[in-house]
Design an enzyme around this catalytic site. Structure first.
Site, PDB file in Angstrom:
ATOM      1  NE  ARG A  47      -3.003  -2.523   2.959  1.00  0.00           N
ATOM      2  CZ  ARG A  47      -4.325  -2.707   2.958  1.00  0.00           C
ATOM      3  NH1 ARG A  47      -5.117  -1.700   2.755  1.00  0.00           N
ATOM      4  NH2 ARG A  47      -4.822  -3.896   3.154  1.00  0.00           N
ATOM      5  CG  PHE A  85      -7.970   2.931  -3.445  1.00  0.00           C
ATOM      6  CD1 PHE A  85      -9.166   2.656  -2.805  1.00  0.00           C
ATOM      7  CD2 PHE A  85      -7.051   1.910  -3.580  1.00  0.00           C
ATOM      8  CE1 PHE A  85      -9.428   1.396  -2.305  1.00  0.00           C
ATOM      9  CE2 PHE A  85      -7.308   0.654  -3.083  1.00  0.00           C
ATOM     10  CZ  PHE A  85      -8.510   0.395  -2.450  1.00  0.00           C
ATOM     11  N   GLY A 108     -10.995   0.121   3.643  1.00  0.00           N
ATOM     12  CA  GLY A 108     -10.678   1.188   4.582  1.00  0.00           C
ATOM     13  C   GLY A 108      -9.763   2.276   4.057  1.00  0.00           C
ATOM     14  CD  GLN A 109      -6.681   1.368   0.791  1.00  0.00           C
ATOM     15  OE1 GLN A 109      -5.841   2.213   1.035  1.00  0.00           O
ATOM     16  NE2 GLN A 109      -6.484   0.093   1.008  1.00  0.00           N
ATOM     17  CE  LYS A 110      -5.541   9.862   4.520  1.00  0.00           C
ATOM     18  NZ  LYS A 110      -4.446  10.787   4.175  1.00  0.00           N
TER      19      LYS A 110
END
Lengths: 332, 141
Positions: free
Chosen positions: A246, A305, B69-71
């Site tokens: 990550r 993301f 749970g990523q920001k």
């Protein structure tokens, strides 16, 4: 005889009509009663609601006369009251008309926003700043549950960690060649923080690897059993193997990666990936100890993301050009 | 007959729980879920979106929602709040540096009105890691 029969019929008819009339009357009466009861309920609710609402408004208006230290408590009790009122409305919505419910909700919202406004006015949040940073004792901001503080906390959380760190790793170093051996890192959490222009070599099999605030560093690491978590890194090169990676809030990072599940990036720019190519004595043994599958490398399966478009590749990462790839890493 | 069916359905509903699993990224939510469910955990990747698992336990059907749970996707958490019976908040006990973040996020959740009826479990994960805080230390945070 016939006449008599005819009369009898007529009487019967009349009687029947009479009872029908009576029934109708009774029904009407009942209806009236029922709607009266309903009206009564609504009326009662309205009264009760207005009473409570007046109470809350009274409280809100009285806030100006209170001392500052009493304010938090008072705000607490007011928001509790508003919540109670909300529950009251919710529990009564069986007999309330749709329009009424809407109206009551609006009033509640108004109360809520008024309360919030006053709270902001009377209890301004303390701003977090780095004023006393040079004294090396960064002060904690007053813990507060208010929403607006969250962003500040997010951006400054790393600098005000109040729990002593016991993990193995390096911190606050620049321009050095750092090394960790098998005994130190094996099955341990390794943390690298606040390093600049360093080369860090980790031989062995760490359990996890955390990296933050790294600038112009090179990290060479043996296989990490579980996850690597990195944030706020700039102009770095990582040569790492792990189960998941990550990477957050980083820029211009080259990653030579072996990942058995997935790697993700978030708020990153200019990240390039290449396959893991670190070699040192006993790396095979470390791979075995880590439990990672050496055959399975998803180094090109990167989830961004900030880029949920499946048709176009994310502009934030790319595969490193073969000619720019470093073939050999000095492990001395 | 119709009435009985309705009753039966309601009974079934009562034995069904919706449980939401939240926490910062890298806390181990998906791992917990897969472990509970007896699945392999070595292929888990960071959750993009969510997973749902249905477990049977003592006659209860537990629908567990595991949300990433990523920001950048935390703001979507609230879409899952409706009708939640239980909330599992997963904390990475070894990640001392983000405990503050973790605390802030949890407090923000607790202010959520739609979660006021739900039961909260704080799951102190990764206690076995050498650098982990004890459960007592975590409680103070």
């Amino acid at each position: 005889m016939e006449v008599l029969e005819g009369r009898c019929d007529k009487i019967c008819d009349l009687l029947k009509r009479e009872t029908e009339r009576q029934l109708e009357l009774k029904k009407k009466q009942d209806d009236k009663n029922l709607s009266a009861a309903e009206n009564e309920k609504i009326e009662y609710f309205d009264n009760e609601f207005n009473k409570k609402r007046a109470g809350i408004e009274n409280d809100l208006n009285g806030l100006n006369n209170l001392e500052t230290k009493e304010l938090p408590e008072q705000f607490d009790s007011i928001s509790k009251k508003i919540l109670q009122l909300q529950k009251f409305v919710a529990s009564s919505n069986i007999f309330l008309r749709v329009y009424d419910i809407k109206r009551y909700q609006e009033i509640l919202n108004e109360l809520n926003s008024k309360c919030n406004r006053l709270e902001e006015q009377l209890l301004p949040k303390k701003k977090f700043s780095f004023k006393n940073r040079n004294k090396n004792t960064v002060k904690l901001p007053v813990p507060s549950d208010q929403k607006n503080v969250v962003d500040e906390v997010d951006s400054s959380s790393l600098s005000k960690c109040y729990i002593p760190v016991k993990n193995c790793g390096f911190e606050n170093i620049s321009n050095q060649n750092l090394k960790m051996d098998r005994e130190t890192v094996s099955k341990n959490d390794v943390r690298l923080q606040n390093l600049s222009k360093c080369t860090i070599k980790i031989f062995g099999n760490p359990s996890t690897l955390h990296m933050s605030k790294m600038v112009e560093c090179i990290v060479l690491s043996g296989p990490v059993s579980t996850s690597i978590f990195a944030n706020n890194c700039r102009n770095c090169t990582f040569v790492v193997a792990c189960q998941q990676l990550r990477l957050h809030s980083s820029q211009s990072v080259q990653i030579y990666l072996h990942v058995t599940s997935r790697a993700i990036i978030e708020d990153c720019k200019d990240i390039s990936f290449a396959p893991y190519n670190l070699k040192y004595n006993n790396i095979e043994q470390d791979f075995e100890d880590s439990g990672l599958n050496k055959e399975k490398n998803n180094w090109t399966a990167i989830d961004d993301f900030n880029w949920l478009n499946v048709d176009k590749p994310s502009p934030n990462w790319r595969v490193l050009d073969e000619k720019h790839m470093q073939k050999n890493w000095s492990t001395q | 007959m119709g009435f009985l069916t309705v009753l039966k359905k309601m009974k079934q509903k009562e034995k069904e729980m919706r449980i939401l699993m939240l926490g910062l990224d890298n806390a181990g939510k998906t791992t917990i879920l897969k472990r509970f469910n007896g699945e392999k955990i070595d292929t888990i990747s960071p959750t993009l979106g969510f997973n749902i698992k249905t477990l049977e336990h003592r006659g209860y059907t537990l629908n567990i929602w595991d949300v990433g749970g990523q920001k950048s996707i935390r703001s979507y958490w609230r879409n899952y709040f409706e009708c939640t019976d239980g909330l599992i908040w997963v904390v990475d006990s070894a990640d001392r540096h983000r405990l503050e973040d973790c605390r802030v996020e949890l407090h923000q959740l607790l202010q959520e009105e739609r979660l006021s009826g739900a039961t909260l479990l704080v799951f102190a994960n990764k206690l076995d890691l050498p650098g982990a805080l004890s459960a007592e230390e975590l409680r103070d945070v």
